[in-house]
Scaffold this motif. Structure first.
Motif, PDB file in Angstrom:
ATOM      1  N   VAL A 158       0.858  -1.184   0.000  1.00 34.75           N
ATOM      2  CA  VAL A 158       0.000   0.000   0.000  1.00 34.75           C
ATOM      3  C   VAL A 158       0.896   1.236   0.000  1.00 34.75           C
ATOM      4  N   LEU A 159       0.666   2.146  -0.939  1.00 37.66           N
ATOM      5  CA  LEU A 159       1.464   3.356  -1.085  1.00 37.66           C
ATOM      6  C   LEU A 159       0.631   4.576  -0.721  1.00 37.66           C
ATOM      7  N   LEU A 160       1.184   5.467   0.098  1.00 40.54           N
ATOM      8  CA  LEU A 160       0.516   6.715   0.461  1.00 40.54           C
ATOM      9  C   LEU A 160       1.032   7.853  -0.412  1.00 40.54           C
ATOM     10  N   ILE A 161       0.103   8.580  -1.033  1.00 37.24           N
ATOM     11  CA  ILE A 161       0.437   9.703  -1.916  1.00 37.24           C
ATOM     12  C   ILE A 161      -0.142  10.979  -1.319  1.00 37.24           C
ATOM     13  N   HIS A 162       0.737  11.914  -0.946  1.00 41.55           N
ATOM     14  CA  HIS A 162       0.304  13.119  -0.244  1.00 41.55           C
ATOM     15  C   HIS A 162       0.196  14.362  -1.121  1.00 41.55           C
ATOM     16  N   SER A 163       0.419  14.252  -2.424  1.00 42.76           N
ATOM     17  CA  SER A 163       0.310  15.429  -3.293  1.00 42.76           C
ATOM     18  C   SER A 163       0.194  14.985  -4.747  1.00 42.76           C
ATOM     19  N   PRO A 164      -0.392  15.830  -5.605  1.00 43.79           N
ATOM     20  CA  PRO A 164      -0.414  15.497  -7.036  1.00 43.79           C
ATOM     21  C   PRO A 164       0.983  15.330  -7.623  1.00 43.79           C
ATOM     22  N   ARG A 165       1.929  16.147  -7.190  1.00 46.66           N
ATOM     23  CA  ARG A 165       3.279  16.023  -7.735  1.00 46.66           C
ATOM     24  C   ARG A 165       3.894  14.679  -7.355  1.00 46.66           C
ATOM     25  N   ALA A 166       3.624  14.195  -6.144  1.00 46.71           N
ATOM     26  CA  ALA A 166       4.108  12.869  -5.753  1.00 46.71           C
ATOM     27  C   ALA A 166       3.459  11.792  -6.609  1.00 46.71           C
ATOM     28  N   GLY A 167       2.173  11.974  -6.922  1.00 43.29           N
ATOM     29  CA  GLY A 167       1.505  11.027  -7.797  1.00 43.29           C
ATOM     30  C   GLY A 167       2.127  10.992  -9.179  1.00 43.29           C
ATOM     31  N   GLU A 168       2.476  12.159  -9.704  1.00 43.63           N
ATOM     32  CA  GLU A 168       3.113  12.231 -11.020  1.00 43.63           C
ATOM     33  C   GLU A 168       4.474  11.527 -11.000  1.00 43.63           C
ATOM     34  N   ARG A 169       5.231  11.741  -9.949  1.00 43.58           N
ATOM     35  CA  ARG A 169       6.560  11.113  -9.913  1.00 43.58           C
ATOM     36  C   ARG A 169       6.457   9.603  -9.726  1.00 43.58           C
ATOM     37  N   LEU A 170       5.499   9.173  -8.903  1.00 41.10           N
ATOM     38  CA  LEU A 170       5.308   7.740  -8.743  1.00 41.10           C
ATOM     39  C   LEU A 170       4.963   7.088 -10.079  1.00 41.10           C
ATOM     40  N   ALA A 171       4.072   7.730 -10.830  1.00 43.73           N
ATOM     41  CA  ALA A 171       3.685   7.203 -12.133  1.00 43.73           C
ATOM     42  C   ALA A 171       4.889   7.129 -13.075  1.00 43.73           C
ATOM     43  N   ALA A 191      -4.620  14.257  -6.299  1.00 42.66           N
ATOM     44  CA  ALA A 191      -3.412  13.451  -6.099  1.00 42.66           C
ATOM     45  C   ALA A 191      -3.603  12.052  -6.661  1.00 42.66           C
ATOM     46  N   LEU A 192      -4.802  11.511  -6.508  1.00 45.42           N
ATOM     47  CA  LEU A 192      -5.085  10.185  -7.040  1.00 45.42           C
ATOM     48  C   LEU A 192      -5.050  10.185  -8.562  1.00 45.42           C
ATOM     49  N   ALA A 193      -5.653  11.187  -9.175  1.00 41.68           N
ATOM     50  CA  ALA A 193      -5.675  11.263 -10.636  1.00 41.68           C
ATOM     51  C   ALA A 193      -4.263  11.351 -11.209  1.00 41.68           C
ATOM     52  N   ALA A 194      -3.358  12.014 -10.491  1.00 39.68           N
ATOM     53  CA  ALA A 194      -1.986  12.168 -10.972  1.00 39.68           C
ATOM     54  C   ALA A 194      -1.236  10.841 -11.027  1.00 39.68           C
ATOM     55  N   CYS A 195      -1.715   9.844 -10.293  1.00 39.95           N
ATOM     56  CA  CYS A 195      -1.041   8.544 -10.275  1.00 39.95           C
ATOM     57  C   CYS A 195      -1.295   7.737 -11.541  1.00 39.95           C
ATOM     58  N   GLY A 196      -2.320   8.090 -12.304  1.00 44.70           N
ATOM     59  CA  GLY A 196      -2.644   7.321 -13.487  1.00 44.70           C
ATOM     60  C   GLY A 196      -3.342   6.017 -13.134  1.00 44.70           C
TER      61      GLY A 196
END
Length: 222
Positions: A158-171, A191-196
């Motif tokens: 389980v991964l915690l994403i605290h910002s849209p920018r973090a979601g973009e980098r994770l993706a 933030a969720l949408a940024a993860c793809g």
């Protein structure tokens, strides 16, 4: 039990990890960014009706200039930011529970119009409405060396994403074909949408609150 990986920067990662450990979760910290303070010129407080901070990092890294704005009505996005402002000497901080646009509407409803917004170089857009926002970057989030993230996480996680920018980098770090074993819990729909896509499951907290994120993560980790 699935492990929980916290990807937010310090010192927030440590606070989240402590809360997660109290819930009995297996916790790892792997910050995708680290905060760097920037030098900035502080405009006279008399030019503004109110002060807005949208990140706890701004309160932590703004430096001694921040103190000259303590007499202004203070607003924050999220309880963590409000707590950081109170620790910096601000009294009666008004905290918004959703995003910058929502707190901007609250500031306008309170009768303020000219607002100093201390923030990071990269920050979420705000619909200011009738407000005149004077935005000053007081910190920057710098990418950490996280190229080994995929190799380090070998089991369903389980991964915690605290910002849209973090979601973009994770993706960017985890290719689509390798995502099916990872569950995402994000602080907001943005933030969720940024993860793809391609993840085993995705959840977004109904409000930008660490405790709500951990409640969602707890169920996924069990």
């Amino acid at each position: 039990m699935r492990p929980l990986v916290i990807l937010r920067p310090e010192p927030g990662a440590g606070r989240t990890a402590d809360k997660a450990a109290q819930l009995g979760l297996i916790v790892r910290r792997w910050p995708l960014f680290e905060a760097k303070a920037l030098s900035w010129e502080a405009p006279p407080p008399g030019r503004f009706d109110a002060l807005l901070l949208t990140s706890a990092q701004a309160a932590r890294l703004a430096g001694p200039h921040l103190a000259i704005y303590r007499a202004l009505p203070a607003y924050a996005v999220g309880n963590a930011t409000a707590a950081a402002m109170e620790s910096a000497g601000f009294a009666a901080v008004t905290a918004g529970e959703t995003d910058g646009t929502a707190i901007a509407a609250r500031i306008a409803a309170d009768g303020h119009r000219t607002v100093l917004h201390l923030t990071g170089v990269h920050s979420a857009p705000i619909d200011a409405g009738p407000l005149a926002l004077h935005r000053i970057a007081v910190y920057e989030m710098m990418e950490t060396d996280a190229e080994g993230l995929e190799a380090a996480i070998r089991s369903e996680t389980v991964l915690l994403i605290h910002s849209p920018r973090a979601g973009e980098r994770l993706a960017a770090l985890l290719p689509f074909e390798s995502r099916s074993r990872f569950h995402i819990v994000a602080i907001s729909p943005a933030a969720l949408a940024a993860c793809g896509g391609g993840w085993a499951s995705t959840r977004a907290a109904e409000r930008p609150d660490d405790d709500r994120m951990l409640a969602l993560a707890h169920r996924l980790c069990e």
